[in-house]
Design a protein around this motif. Sequence first.
Motif, PDB file in Angstrom:
ATOM      1  N   ASN A 138       0.825  -1.207   0.000  1.00  0.00           N
ATOM      2  CA  ASN A 138       0.000   0.000   0.000  1.00  0.00           C
ATOM      3  C   ASN A 138       0.860   1.257   0.000  1.00  0.00           C
ATOM      4  O   ASN A 138       0.514   2.257  -0.649  1.00  0.00           O
ATOM      5  CB  ASN A 138      -0.926  -0.006   1.216  1.00  0.00           C
ATOM      6  CG  ASN A 138      -1.970  -1.095   1.143  1.00  0.00           C
ATOM      7  OD1 ASN A 138      -2.257  -1.618   0.071  1.00  0.00           O
ATOM      8  ND2 ASN A 138      -2.542  -1.457   2.270  1.00  0.00           N
ATOM      9  N   LYS A 150      -4.802  -3.761   7.709  1.00  0.00           N
ATOM     10  CA  LYS A 150      -4.448  -3.734   6.302  1.00  0.00           C
ATOM     11  C   LYS A 150      -5.626  -3.215   5.493  1.00  0.00           C
ATOM     12  O   LYS A 150      -6.778  -3.501   5.787  1.00  0.00           O
ATOM     13  CB  LYS A 150      -4.073  -5.154   5.822  1.00  0.00           C
ATOM     14  CG  LYS A 150      -2.885  -5.737   6.541  1.00  0.00           C
ATOM     15  CD  LYS A 150      -1.634  -5.001   6.208  1.00  0.00           C
ATOM     16  CE  LYS A 150      -0.452  -5.576   6.981  1.00  0.00           C
ATOM     17  NZ  LYS A 150       0.787  -4.926   6.645  1.00  0.00           N
ATOM     18  N   LEU A 159      -6.464  -2.069  -1.769  1.00  0.00           N
ATOM     19  CA  LEU A 159      -5.905  -1.035  -2.635  1.00  0.00           C
ATOM     20  C   LEU A 159      -6.969  -0.065  -3.109  1.00  0.00           C
ATOM     21  O   LEU A 159      -6.684   1.102  -3.377  1.00  0.00           O
ATOM     22  CB  LEU A 159      -5.223  -1.691  -3.846  1.00  0.00           C
ATOM     23  CG  LEU A 159      -3.852  -2.307  -3.597  1.00  0.00           C
ATOM     24  CD1 LEU A 159      -3.343  -2.935  -4.875  1.00  0.00           C
ATOM     25  CD2 LEU A 159      -2.875  -1.290  -3.088  1.00  0.00           C
ATOM     26  N   VAL A 171      -7.235   2.814  -0.618  1.00  0.00           N
ATOM     27  CA  VAL A 171      -6.026   3.591  -0.333  1.00  0.00           C
ATOM     28  C   VAL A 171      -5.936   4.728  -1.336  1.00  0.00           C
ATOM     29  O   VAL A 171      -5.868   4.492  -2.540  1.00  0.00           O
ATOM     30  CB  VAL A 171      -4.766   2.711  -0.411  1.00  0.00           C
ATOM     31  CG1 VAL A 171      -3.529   3.542  -0.197  1.00  0.00           C
ATOM     32  CG2 VAL A 171      -4.847   1.600   0.611  1.00  0.00           C
ATOM     33  N   CYS A 183      -0.827   4.454   5.745  1.00  0.00           N
ATOM     34  CA  CYS A 183      -0.657   3.004   5.673  1.00  0.00           C
ATOM     35  C   CYS A 183       0.678   2.666   6.329  1.00  0.00           C
ATOM     36  O   CYS A 183       1.729   3.091   5.867  1.00  0.00           O
ATOM     37  CB  CYS A 183      -0.667   2.502   4.224  1.00  0.00           C
ATOM     38  SG  CYS A 183      -2.175   2.865   3.336  1.00  0.00           S
TER      39      CYS A 183
END
Length: 605
Positions: free
Chosen positions: A295, A588, A591, A594, A600
């Motif tokens: 990430n 976590k 994607l 993010v 992250c």
Amino acid sequence: MADLLGTVPSAEKETENKDKKKEKRPWDDIPRSGEIGKTPDLAETLGFYDINAVRREQRERDNSDPSLARFMCAELTRGYFLEHNEAKYTERRERVYTCMRIPRELEKLMIFGFFLCLDAFLYVFTLLPLRVLLALLHLVTLPCCSLGGSRLLQPAQVCDILKGLIMVLCYSMMHYVDYSMMYHLIRGQSVIKLYIIYNMLEVADRLFSSFGQDILDALYWTATEPKERKRDSIGVIPHFLMAVFYVFLHAILIMVQASTLNVAFNSHNKSLLTIMMSNNFVEIKGSVFKKFEKNNLFQMSNSDIKERFTSYVLLLIVCLRNMEQFSWSPDHLWVLLPDVFMVIASEIAVDVIKHAFITKFNEITADVYSEYRASLAFDLVSCRQKNACTDYSDSVARRMGFIPLPLAVLLIRVVMSSVNVQGALSYSCVFLFYMGMVTLKVLNSIVLLGKSCVYVKRANMEDKLFEKPPTAVPGMTPSRTSKTSRCTAPSGDLSGDPWSERSPSTPSCTSIPPSSSVTTQPTPTVIPNPQAETVAPPATSPTTTPTRPSSTSPEPDPDTLTPSPPATPEQKEGDGTEGTELKHRTPKKDLLDVDRFTICGNRID
């Protein structure tokens, strides 16, 4: 006489035996082993002397006495076998292959991201004015009798009008900023001051991009959210003024960056340009020797795409200003091109070296860039659907930190001050140039949409396109509703890969029923359902932990899942080391969740 004759031969035989005993045998000087020393009187014909043992002892004695010749012989004849550590050498070879693949995979991502930014940038000049005109035409031609209980404009039209107003106001305010005065003010500073100023401007640009998109999103939502009373619309005014103030300041900041770069190009010894280019290589030192996850690397890739596109626009502004000063002479353009290519080449070289060593040190494969490309393609495809929740340019701004409005205002300001439009022929050329930009925007959008569909299909992400967004529960606060709309990975999933196969217990981006109260807590508490206890359900997955032990544990009902209460400080202290690890562990993220400024792994790159 007979006795004498008989004793003479016996005496001769004794002397012969003594002579034979005195003869030196080849192994007499060799020190014998204990067993040989214990029985020296045994006959030689019995084979008691072990010749191999004697030679071995002789060899050991020779080895204990080192010599230069023996050392050179050993060094020249020494051998080794790489297949005894085959796994290590195979891994090293794969690392070399990965480093060789990084430039190609990285440039594929950079080119795709560049055209995504270009598409969002051209949208501001081509389609946004047309959409604003259509929205105003719809507002003017709307009959007054049909205003009761219906919206005047659609939310997308309201956002387009706000963007148009922001650009018009900021462009009119930029006329009061003198570019020439700013250029000469910067040129009068020393080289070291300019170097420090340029670094400060880069940091300020990132901070402005981070907070600016939040300001614009707050304005769009405040202007389009359902309102119970008409006086609630007054809150749009302070948000609008804040957005205009932000775009104006950000445009001035980019203008100062362009002026500093222009001073570096026009310096006689090119020392400032060299120092600014070396600043890119300092970035390698600050990034390579740090721990990166997938990430974090995605964030850095988005930042590199945005910085490269912004650098190209700044170089275009510098070339326009220099060509204006030299009356658009083609000869001066050939003088600028070597420096332009040198800046571009340094950007590409720094990006390739930085990503190659980051992937090497953190053991990340080169295939991760295809996942990044698929994630960016998913944003483009999802924004083209009927139930899209955001515009494409806003999606690019959140993902990459690229906000096209300030850069577009500055470019319009520079072009209008550099080019004099007078006469019908000039306006005809402007119209033809605008039609060319529209054509480029349409072709670019078509090619990008086709490529994005291919990338999404390769990544097996087309199922996510048809998932309905989570519905808000009546009576829920907006903060809680926003928490339910996020896709969270389980605490045991360390990959954070949205393309890996999910287990039945892995949460995914599915629609949440209205009666559900699932939040992003990783460990939900299951409340037993009396209806589920009457029927024997199928076996649950191994990751599900029932509240009470039983041979046939009932399947948890999604309507009965409630978040577990947060642990108190006393409970965290009683957990020992595990409590400390869980306290500092960050969940976590997928994607798709993010963006450029999401934290992250306790860092933003």
